[in-house]
Design a protein around this motif. Structure first.
Motif, short mmCIF file in Angstrom:
data_model
loop_
_atom_site.label_atom_id
_atom_site.label_comp_id
_atom_site.label_asym_id
_atom_site.label_seq_id
_atom_site.Cartn_x
_atom_site.Cartn_y
_atom_site.Cartn_z
N ILE A 255 0.85 -1.19 0.00
CA ILE A 255 0.00 0.00 0.00
C ILE A 255 0.89 1.24 0.00
N ILE B 270 -8.85 0.00 3.86
CA ILE B 270 -8.25 -0.70 2.73
C ILE B 270 -7.69 -2.05 3.18
N TYR C 144 -8.68 -6.20 2.00
CA TYR C 144 -7.79 -7.32 1.66
C TYR C 144 -7.93 -8.46 2.67
N THR D 265 -1.79 -1.19 -4.11
CA THR D 265 -2.83 -0.18 -4.28
C THR D 265 -2.41 1.09 -3.57
N TYR D 266 -3.23 2.10 -3.74
CA TYR D 266 -2.98 3.41 -3.13
C TYR D 266 -3.65 3.48 -1.76
N THR E 130 -6.87 -2.86 -12.06
CA THR E 130 -8.32 -2.82 -11.92
C THR E 130 -8.83 -1.53 -12.55
N ASN F 117 -7.83 4.14 -14.17
CA ASN F 117 -7.03 3.39 -13.21
C ASN F 117 -7.70 3.45 -11.84
N GLY G 108 -6.55 1.54 -9.30
CA GLY G 108 -5.64 0.95 -8.32
C GLY G 108 -5.88 -0.54 -8.21
N TYR G 109 -5.67 -1.11 -7.05
CA TYR G 109 -5.89 -2.54 -6.79
C TYR G 109 -5.23 -3.39 -7.89
N PHE G 110 -3.92 -3.19 -8.03
CA PHE G 110 -3.11 -3.91 -8.99
C PHE G 110 -2.71 -5.29 -8.46
N TRP H 285 -16.44 2.18 -6.24
CA TRP H 285 -15.04 2.63 -6.13
C TRP H 285 -15.04 4.13 -5.87
#
Length: 258
Positions: free
Chosen positions: A5, A37, A41, A127-128, A154, A187, A189-191, A231
């Motif tokens: 993160i 966040i 996860y 992710t951010y 994502t 974009n 995030g959530y790569f 989101w």
């Protein structure tokens, strides 16, 4: 599998809240958005976190240093035995590694800084530290594994001021920092990333969303996992207040853990 993160930014667009603390520590429902966040996860069984620190990183260190103490229902200080005991409600089963990645380091540079912690893994989440969603984390991981590419991003519906992702089927054909059309996706995030993506990052000054993602897309190594649910980033005080209201009213779609 680890979740990285990025939590080192200054949050200048929400300065009313972030002038004394990093933006990921701005609270929603009495908890930092960073906590929200991590709960997302954790709901999917991923509890090993690497948090990239920068601006006022000590605030995040202090928060987690005291997290178990604050979360416990009963705390006993046994001074005779020099022992601290917790009982009652327990904190989450998280393993948290906090890494100082530089106050001025860009997003790509922060990823490169934590390479030693992920280099032996097949992949890691990234992710951010300022956006919540009801993303299907397990589904995104299954998608990533099925595609055999270096990176999965994502994508979400555009909001007009974020970089856009153009796709052909499941393959990302172009990543652009500035949107050209309301018909494209952005974009979110959530790569999911292979450790090999650090080879696309030069140094601390590298912005992940520009050179690295653009080159990955050009080389056919970036796929899109499309998220059509909720989101929301927290870039402004208005967005923070909106998220707070949703939480207070029991209408927080990202609260997947309940």
């Amino acid at each position: 599998m680890k979740a990285v993160i990025l939590a080192g930014g200054r949050g200048t667009r929400i300065a009313e809240e972030s002038h004394l603390r990093p933006k990921p520590m701005v609270e929603i429902g009495g908890k930092p958005i960073l906590w929200h966040i991590m709960k997302i996860y954790s709901h999917f069984g991923f509890n090993d976190f690497i948090i990239c620190l920068g601006y006022r990183g000590y605030v995040i260190k202090e928060y987690f240093a005291n997290y178990a103490l604050h979360s416990a229902g009963v705390v006993t200080f046994d001074l005779r035995e020099d022992r601290l005991e917790f009982s009652g409600e327990r904190s989450e089963p998280w393993r948290i590694t906090l890494v100082e990645t530089g106050t001025e380091t860009q997003t790509g540079g922060r990823i490169k800084r934590i390479e030693p912690l992920v280099k032996d893994d097949q992949a890691f989440f990234m992710t951010y530290g300022d956006g919540v969603a009801n993303v299907d984390i397990t589904g995104s991981l299954a998608f990533h594994k099925s595609q055999n590419k270096l990176a999965t991003i994502t994508t979400v519906a555009p909001m007009g001021r974020f970089g856009v992702v153009k796709t052909e089927g499941k393959r990302v054909t172009q990543f652009s920092e500035k949107p050209n059309s309301a018909e494209t996706f952005i974009n979110g995030g959530y790569f999911i990333l292979s450790p090999q993506v650090v080879n696309y990052i030069d140094d601390d000054d590298t912005i992940w969303e520009k050179g690295p993602l653009e080159r990955l897309a050009q080389q056919g190594q970036l796929n899109a996992f499309r998220h059509e649910g909720f989101w929301q980033p927290m870039d402004t005080l208005r967005e923070r207040n909106m998220l707070e209201k949703m939480w207070e009213e029991g209408q927080a779609p990202w609260r997947v853990w309940q």
